[in-house]
Every structure is written in structure tokens, then in C-alpha cells.
Design a protein around this motif. Structure first.
Motif, PDB file in Angstrom:
ATOM      1  N   VAL A 272      17.577  62.155 -58.447  1.00 47.80           N
ATOM      2  CA  VAL A 272      16.893  61.374 -57.411  1.00 47.80           C
ATOM      3  C   VAL A 272      15.598  60.874 -58.034  1.00 47.80           C
ATOM      4  N   ILE A 273      15.420  59.563 -58.096  1.00 44.11           N
ATOM      5  CA  ILE A 273      14.229  58.984 -58.714  1.00 44.11           C
ATOM      6  C   ILE A 273      13.442  58.192 -57.685  1.00 44.11           C
ATOM      7  N   ASP A 294      24.381  45.600 -61.801  1.00 38.68           N
ATOM      8  CA  ASP A 294      23.393  44.729 -61.174  1.00 38.68           C
ATOM      9  C   ASP A 294      22.175  44.563 -62.072  1.00 38.68           C
ATOM     10  N   HIS A 295      21.649  43.336 -62.159  1.00 42.71           N
ATOM     11  CA  HIS A 295      20.501  43.056 -63.030  1.00 42.71           C
ATOM     12  C   HIS A 295      19.271  43.860 -62.603  1.00 42.71           C
ATOM     13  N   ASN A 296      19.051  43.971 -61.305  1.00 40.50           N
ATOM     14  CA  ASN A 296      17.897  44.736 -60.826  1.00 40.50           C
ATOM     15  C   ASN A 296      18.056  46.223 -61.134  1.00 40.50           C
ATOM     16  N   ASP A 297      19.271  46.733 -60.936  1.00 39.09           N
ATOM     17  CA  ASP A 297      19.535  48.131 -61.271  1.00 39.09           C
ATOM     18  C   ASP A 297      19.373  48.368 -62.767  1.00 39.09           C
ATOM     19  N   TYR A 298      19.768  47.381 -63.560  1.00 37.35           N
ATOM     20  CA  TYR A 298      19.632  47.516 -65.012  1.00 37.35           C
ATOM     21  C   TYR A 298      18.159  47.643 -65.387  1.00 37.35           C
ATOM     22  N   ALA A 299      17.310  46.835 -64.732  1.00 38.82           N
ATOM     23  CA  ALA A 299      15.866  46.909 -64.998  1.00 38.82           C
ATOM     24  C   ALA A 299      15.317  48.278 -64.589  1.00 38.82           C
ATOM     25  N   VAL A 300      15.779  48.793 -63.456  1.00 38.94           N
ATOM     26  CA  VAL A 300      15.366  50.128 -63.013  1.00 38.94           C
ATOM     27  C   VAL A 300      15.773  51.173 -64.053  1.00 38.94           C
ATOM     28  N   GLY A 301      17.004  51.056 -64.520  1.00 40.16           N
ATOM     29  CA  GLY A 301      17.515  51.984 -65.518  1.00 40.16           C
ATOM     30  C   GLY A 301      16.673  51.976 -66.792  1.00 40.16           C
ATOM     31  N   ARG A 303      13.483  51.194 -66.959  1.00 37.59           N
ATOM     32  CA  ARG A 303      12.182  51.812 -66.667  1.00 37.59           C
ATOM     33  C   ARG A 303      12.251  53.336 -66.663  1.00 37.59           C
ATOM     34  N   HIS A 304      13.390  53.868 -66.205  1.00 37.67           N
ATOM     35  CA  HIS A 304      13.508  55.321 -66.033  1.00 37.67           C
ATOM     36  C   HIS A 304      14.340  55.995 -67.125  1.00 37.67           C
ATOM     37  N   GLY A 305      14.763  55.228 -68.125  1.00 33.54           N
ATOM     38  CA  GLY A 305      15.532  55.816 -69.212  1.00 33.54           C
ATOM     39  C   GLY A 305      16.886  56.324 -68.777  1.00 33.54           C
TER      40      GLY A 305
END
Length: 307
Positions: A272-273, A294-301, A303-305
């Protein structure tokens, strides 16, 4: 204008401007005289000490014909080129066309579909030949339009983006940029065409809005003390989930950040992030993170490694 008949040997002046006849005459005449050849005022030779002015035509794709946007753009470039030419500069306006490979392939494949065929029926060699035939047809249409508009380009320097000389320069440029550390290879999400079996540009994608439906899915906490309910419109992508996400200022879930939940069906533990990308007011305020989808999820990924 007088209605008196013109005198013998004199040509009467038309009552209105007739662009079709004028364009058809002067475009070829300017080209025949070499007015647009690179150099000083159409002499086809540079003049020592004169300033230089050179621009390259942004190459239109050979997937169709020129439109009003092209005409407007080329009018501006032509005006600039003519100004500098008349002002005494060594002038060059370079024309060319672009292959736009995937877009061109789509056009040709649609033509084949209309004939009840596909590229596999033709085989690679014949299909590539068909694409080159289309390039010649469409490219020639574009250059005819440019000539009709009177574009003062140097046709002796016309290029196509898949010419051998240009391909060599592109390769050399990429290698040089790589060696200087200015470009690198990395993983990115792409648009995949299941028919062409190829990645396609964002420009080739036609997006459509559809009415969705929110599915509420309970993700059990690792220790079995409860569940975290995710609201999603894409439950079919949950097998690729690598985390669930809440807003860092959402007090409802503050104590759960850093803990793990079990991904339903797969029973894989995912964290849980907290990320401010989450809209607390939408759904349950808990979203699934699927970087491969998803592009937004990819960006989140990123950021959080996350994987």
C-alpha cells in the motif's frame, strides 16, 4: 473596363482573376528559368560576401495530399525565401517528403482489404513493392501540388526520408548522440496494434470516450485484519497490479500505508503506497497501480520503484 473590342494583336484583360490559368503557366515557367535554384538570385551559383538564407521544408507525409495547413505554412516559407532572394542573399529552400512508415502501411493495407486481400497474401517482397508504388503515386501528387502553388524550392535537391544518403546520416547521428550520452535506450509504454503487430505513434491512435462502470474489489490485508476496497473501471487489468495507492493526506488510510495486501485471484502480496496522484473524492479513494497498462500508473511506478 471598356467593352470595346481589343485591338488586333493585343490580348484583352480578363474581367476577373483566373488563378488556374495563371498558376498553370507561371509555376513551370519559373522552374524552367531556374529562379529557385540554390545560389544568388537564381544564378545557381553562390555570391561571395552575400549573406546566406536556407530553410528546409518540413516534409509532408506521403500518405495523402496537401491540405490548407500545408498551403498556409508553405506560403509563409515561400514569402521569406523570396524576400531574402530579392534582398541579395544566397538562398535555398529544400523540398522533400516523409515516408511515415506505419501510416503508409495502413493506407496500403486498407487498399488491399478493399480488394479482398491482405499483406500476407502478397508476401513481404510484393507488399513492400506495393508500398513503394503508393509512395511514388502519393509523393508525386504532393510535388505536383507544390509546383502548382508556385513554391520556389530547389527541385534539384528534393529528398525522401528513406533515401540511402539520408538513412546513413540518421544512423551516424544516432550513434554520435549515443556516444555523447545524449540519448539512451529505456523501457516505455507503447500503443500496440494487434492487427499490424506493431507499435504505433500516439498520432495514429483515435481515442474514444465510453461510459464506464466502477467495480469495487476487496483486497485482503496480509494479516487478515480486514480489507482495502479498490474502485476501478478496469478490473481486467488487476492481474498486473503491483500496488494499491491512497492519497498521503487521506486520514482514512494513513495507518495502512506501508503494509501489504493480497492481490485477489493471484494471492500475491503487494504494498500500500501513498501518492498525491490519487483523487480522494473519486470512488473509495483507493486505486490499483498497473504500470504495464497505464501511462500514469507507469509514472507512479517509476517514482516508487515498483516493478
Amino acid at each position: 473596363m471598356s467593352d470595346t473590342p481589343a485591338q488586333p494583336g493585343l490580348q484583352s484583360l480578363a474581367k476577373s482573376f483566373e488563378p488556374a490559368a495563371i498558376e498553370a503557366h507561371w509555376g513551370p515557367e519559373w522552374e524552367r528559368r531556374g529562379y529557385a535554384r540554390a545560389g544568388f538570385r537564381g544564378t545557381q551559383q553562390p555570391k561571395d560576401g552575400a549573406p546566406s538564407f536556407a530553410i528546409q521544408l518540413p516534409p509532408p507525409n506521403v500518405t495523402g495530399t496537401l491540405h490548407m495547413g500545408h498551403a498556409f505554412n508553405q506560403t509563409i516559407m515561400d514569402s521569406l525565401t523570396r524576400y531574402h532572394r530579392m534582398a541579395g542573399a544566397n538562398t535555398l529552400w529544400v523540398p522533400g517528403t516523409d515516408h511515415a512508415g506505419i501510416a503508409t502501411q495502413i493506407v496500403v493495407e486498407r487498399q488491399l482489404q478493399g480488394q479482398g486481400q491482405n499483406r500476407h497474401d502478397l508476401g513481404r517482397k510484393n507488399f513492400v513493392a506495393r508500398v513503394w508504388d503508393w509512395k511514388e503515386q502519393s509523393g508525386n501528387t504532393i510535388t505536383r501540388q507544390m509546383r502548382r502553388m508556385g513554391d520556389t524550392v530547389d527541385w534539384s535537391r528534393e529528398y525522401f526520408t528513406m533515401d540511402g544518403k539520408l538513412s546513413k546520416v540518421v544512423t551516424e547521428t544516432f550513434v554520435r548522440l549515443y556516444e555523447e550520452g545524449l540519448i539512451y535506450r529505456g523501457k516505455r509504454l507503447v500503443n500496440w496494434d494487434p492487427e499490424l503487430k506493431s507499435a504505433v505513434s500516439d498520432l495514429e491512435v483515435e481515442s474514444e470516450e465510453e461510459d464506464g462502470f466502477l467495480w469495487h474489489i476487496a483486497y485482503p490485508l496480509e494479516d487478515g485484519s480486514g480489507t482495502l476496497t479498490v474502485a476501478t473501471t478496469r478490473p481486467e487489468t488487476m492481474l498486473g497490479d503491483v500496488a494499491v495507492m491512497v492519497h498521503p493526506e487521506d486520514e482514512r488510510y494513513a495507518k495502512l500505508v506501508g503494509r501489504n495486501v493480497r492481490l485477489p485471484l493471484v494471492d500475491r502480496l503487494i504494498p500500500v503506497i501513498a501518492d498525491d496522484y490519487v483523487d480522494r473524492a473519486f470512488g473509495t479513494g483507493v486505486v490499483k497501480v498497473t504500470p504495464a497498462h497505464d501511462h500514469n500508473d507507469y509514472a507512479v511506478g517509476q517514482r516508487h520503484g515498483l516493478p
